[in-house]
Design an enzyme around this catalytic site. Structure first.
Site, short mmCIF file in Angstrom:
data_model
loop_
_atom_site.label_atom_id
_atom_site.label_comp_id
_atom_site.label_asym_id
_atom_site.label_seq_id
_atom_site.Cartn_x
_atom_site.Cartn_y
_atom_site.Cartn_z
N ASP A 33 0.83 -1.20 0.00
CA ASP A 33 0.00 0.00 0.00
C ASP A 33 0.87 1.27 0.00
O ASP A 33 2.00 1.25 0.49
CB ASP A 33 -0.88 -0.03 1.26
CG ASP A 33 -2.10 0.86 1.15
OD1 ASP A 33 -2.34 1.44 0.07
OD2 ASP A 33 -2.81 0.99 2.16
N ASN A 81 -10.56 -2.21 -6.37
CA ASN A 81 -9.70 -1.27 -7.13
C ASN A 81 -10.27 -0.88 -8.49
O ASN A 81 -9.82 0.09 -9.09
CB ASN A 81 -8.28 -1.84 -7.30
CG ASN A 81 -7.47 -1.81 -6.02
OD1 ASN A 81 -6.54 -2.60 -5.85
ND2 ASN A 81 -7.79 -0.90 -5.10
#
Ligand code: V0D
Length: 252
Positions: A33, A81
């Protein structure tokens, strides 16, 4: 510049000495991340963060293999996503092919086996092709297993397992009660041991729909470092921390 290089060489030596090669985690999972934030904080386009993120993947795969990790599972793209802007999704979808173009020869040389976990059917055809070709080219390798979680969501993985079980039960192929071992064999990670260690970068302290079943007893390790800045030293630090912990699996 050379001062920093020297510092990290010393730190690597020190960590190498402190890590017990007999007790490295068998399976490490990583939530990679902070790529976008890394770029934006440098006044760069978000793609630049993702591009740099691929370089980090290369370094971390090398280091994990060298440490003797048996399985490395990287969360590359979640089912959520898709909600990002189209230009960003498009760029991300170019990365698997780019990754294999530069890394495949080394992965083969190092006997690494690449696998995909996630819903491959719903990936753009060229992405599925790239990933299939990469997996195919390494399928007989017997060294480290490198799982890329792509179009992956853990709740839908669990539901998929449940629905496959229902189907097989109706066909008489599954009988009686389903136990944990049987259930695990219906997940994408079938046949693999659960992660011993989960790493998440960039300061978030969540699991975010990643390996919910498999992480039941895993040690968790969080760092504020953004993925593009994550280095082999951080990985070694996480492994060393892991070795300092006492795992109880709910027992005393
Ligand atoms: C961007 C940081 C390698 C996270 C790492 C499609 C975001 C770099 C792959 C990859 C991404 C995936 C499958 C495969 C081989 C390589 C990748 C995505 C994003 C999303 F078989 N890096 N990487 N895939 N980033």
């Amino acid at each position: 510049m050379w001062g920093l290089v020297l510092d990290s060489t010393i730190r690597e030596k020190e960590l190498t000495r402190k890590i017990d090669p007999e007790k490295v985690p068998r399976h490490i999972a990583i939530i990679m991340d902070g790529n976008g934030r890394w770029a934006v904080e440098r006044g760069l386009p978000r793609q630049e963060g993702h591009r740099q993120g691929v370089e980090t993947v290369r370094d971390i795969v090398r280091c994990a293999e060298k440490l003797g990790i048996s399985i490395l599972t990287l969360f590359a793209f979640s089912t959520e996503n898709w909600q990002r802007p189209a230009w960003e999704v498009n760029y991300l979808m170019s990365l698997p092919e780019k990754y294999f173009q530069s890394e495949l020869p080394e992965l083969i040389r190092k006997n690494v086996q690449v696998r995909l976990i996630g819903d491959a059917a719903r990936l753009p055809r060229k992405v599925r092709k790239a990933v299939e070709d990469g997996s195919e080219a390494t399928r007989d390798n017997t060294g480290m297993i490198l799982n890329f979680a792509l179009n992956y969501g853990s709740r839908s993985e669990i539901l998929r397992a449940v629905n496959n079980l229902i189907k097989e039960a109706a066909a008489g192929k599954v009988k009686g009660q389903v136990d944990e071992k049987t259930f695990s064999s219906y997940l994408y990670t079938a046949g693999l041991p659960d992660p011993d260690l989960l790493i998440r970068t960039s300061g978030e302290k969540r699991i975010s729909n990643f390996l919910l079943w498999q992480l039941a007893y895993s040690e968790l390790w969080f760092t504020n470092v953004y993925w593009p800045d994550f280095s082999k030293l951080h990985l070694m630090e996480a492994v060393h921390d892991y070795q300092m912990r006492k795992r109880r699996f709910g027992k005393l």
